[in-house]
Design a protein around this motif. Structure first.
Motif, short mmCIF file in Angstrom:
data_model
loop_
_atom_site.label_atom_id
_atom_site.label_comp_id
_atom_site.label_asym_id
_atom_site.label_seq_id
_atom_site.Cartn_x
_atom_site.Cartn_y
_atom_site.Cartn_z
N ARG A 164 -14.44 -32.01 10.54
CA ARG A 164 -14.65 -30.68 9.96
C ARG A 164 -14.49 -30.73 8.45
O ARG A 164 -15.25 -30.12 7.71
CB ARG A 164 -13.67 -29.68 10.59
CG ARG A 164 -13.62 -28.33 9.91
CD ARG A 164 -14.87 -27.52 10.18
NE ARG A 164 -14.71 -26.16 9.70
CZ ARG A 164 -15.53 -25.58 8.82
NH1 ARG A 164 -16.58 -26.20 8.38
NH2 ARG A 164 -15.31 -24.35 8.43
N LEU A 165 -13.48 -31.44 7.96
CA LEU A 165 -13.26 -31.55 6.53
C LEU A 165 -14.44 -32.22 5.84
O LEU A 165 -14.96 -31.72 4.84
CB LEU A 165 -11.97 -32.31 6.24
CG LEU A 165 -11.60 -32.47 4.77
CD1 LEU A 165 -11.41 -31.12 4.09
CD2 LEU A 165 -10.33 -33.32 4.64
N ALA A 166 -14.89 -33.35 6.37
CA ALA A 166 -16.03 -34.07 5.77
C ALA A 166 -17.28 -33.21 5.81
O ALA A 166 -18.04 -33.16 4.84
CB ALA A 166 -16.26 -35.39 6.49
N ARG A 167 -17.51 -32.51 6.93
CA ARG A 167 -18.68 -31.65 7.04
C ARG A 167 -18.62 -30.51 6.03
O ARG A 167 -19.62 -30.18 5.38
CB ARG A 167 -18.79 -31.11 8.47
CG ARG A 167 -20.07 -30.37 8.75
CD ARG A 167 -20.26 -29.99 10.22
NE ARG A 167 -19.14 -29.21 10.74
CZ ARG A 167 -18.37 -29.59 11.75
NH1 ARG A 167 -18.57 -30.73 12.36
NH2 ARG A 167 -17.38 -28.82 12.16
N ALA A 168 -17.45 -29.91 5.84
CA ALA A 168 -17.29 -28.81 4.88
C ALA A 168 -17.54 -29.31 3.46
O ALA A 168 -18.24 -28.65 2.67
CB ALA A 168 -15.89 -28.21 4.99
N ILE A 169 -17.01 -30.46 3.12
CA ILE A 169 -17.20 -31.03 1.78
C ILE A 169 -18.68 -31.34 1.55
O ILE A 169 -19.24 -31.00 0.51
CB ILE A 169 -16.32 -32.27 1.58
CG1 ILE A 169 -14.85 -31.86 1.51
CG2 ILE A 169 -16.73 -33.03 0.32
CD1 ILE A 169 -13.88 -33.02 1.56
N ASP A 170 -19.31 -32.01 2.52
CA ASP A 170 -20.74 -32.31 2.39
C ASP A 170 -21.54 -31.05 2.15
O ASP A 170 -22.43 -31.02 1.30
CB ASP A 170 -21.26 -33.00 3.66
CG ASP A 170 -20.95 -34.48 3.72
OD1 ASP A 170 -20.76 -35.10 2.65
OD2 ASP A 170 -20.91 -35.03 4.84
N HIS A 171 -21.24 -30.00 2.91
CA HIS A 171 -22.00 -28.76 2.80
C HIS A 171 -21.80 -28.11 1.44
O HIS A 171 -22.75 -27.62 0.83
CB HIS A 171 -21.62 -27.80 3.94
CG HIS A 171 -22.71 -26.84 4.25
ND1 HIS A 171 -22.81 -25.62 3.66
CD2 HIS A 171 -23.77 -26.95 5.09
CE1 HIS A 171 -23.88 -24.99 4.10
NE2 HIS A 171 -24.47 -25.78 4.98
N ILE A 172 -20.57 -28.08 0.95
CA ILE A 172 -20.31 -27.50 -0.37
C ILE A 172 -21.04 -28.30 -1.45
O ILE A 172 -21.68 -27.73 -2.34
CB ILE A 172 -18.80 -27.47 -0.67
CG1 ILE A 172 -18.11 -26.46 0.25
CG2 ILE A 172 -18.54 -27.13 -2.14
CD1 ILE A 172 -16.59 -26.58 0.26
N LEU A 173 -20.98 -29.62 -1.39
CA LEU A 173 -21.62 -30.45 -2.42
C LEU A 173 -23.14 -30.33 -2.38
O LEU A 173 -23.80 -30.37 -3.41
CB LEU A 173 -21.20 -31.91 -2.26
CG LEU A 173 -19.73 -32.19 -2.60
CD1 LEU A 173 -19.37 -33.62 -2.23
CD2 LEU A 173 -19.44 -31.91 -4.07
N GLN A 174 -23.68 -30.16 -1.19
CA GLN A 174 -25.14 -30.09 -1.07
C GLN A 174 -25.68 -28.69 -1.32
O GLN A 174 -26.72 -28.52 -1.94
CB GLN A 174 -25.57 -30.57 0.31
CG GLN A 174 -27.09 -30.71 0.42
CD GLN A 174 -27.50 -31.46 1.68
OE1 GLN A 174 -26.69 -31.69 2.57
NE2 GLN A 174 -28.74 -31.83 1.73
#
Length: 142
Positions: free
Chosen positions: A126-136
């Protein structure tokens, strides 16, 4: 690994992103570091003193900050403001994680570029997915 310059909406798959993990609990930052670096997409700098977060950010140049909210002597919001007062880091996104989430609180983004909060303990996926989404996309996928 060479750094590739991406537009805000470009794919994040071709780049290693620099994540500053700030939490007064060393176990939390270590788990964040292990979980994110295991993906091969992130390099993580751990900081366990919120007063040292701005200096670390200045040296590390993070693409995103993962920040605990409730820390002694300087809370996460104040530490985030100090980081974003640094030239070149004014728009660095901050993803808050905390165990102090009132019931019914939805993750969101505010005018400071702050995202979250995500409730601790947050799963590594969930953390990695949230970070990826914010960065993208510039927003937290709720």
């Amino acid at each position: 690994m060479p750094t590739t310059i991406l537009s805000p909406r470009a794919s994040t798959a071709a780049r290693t992103f620099r994540i500053l993990a700030v939490d007064d609990d060393p176990n939390s930052t270590l788990l964040t570091k292990i979980a994110l670096e295991r993906t091969g997409r992130f390099a993580v700098c751990e900081v366990n003193d919120p007063h040292a977060a701005a200096a670390a950010a200045r040296l590390f140049g993070p693409d995103l900050v993962v920040m605990d909210v409730d820390m002694p002597r300087l809370d996460g919001r104040a530490a985030a403001l100090l980081i974003q007062s640094i030239a070149g880091l004014e728009e660095v996104p901050v993803l808050f994680v905390t165990s102090l989430i009132p019931e019914g609180t939805a993750a969101s983004r505010n005018a400071f570029g702050w995202h979250g909060p995500l409730e601790k303990p947050v799963s590594p996926k969930r953390l990695a997915r949230a970070i990826d989404h914010i960065l993208q996309h510039g927003v937290l996928d709720s």
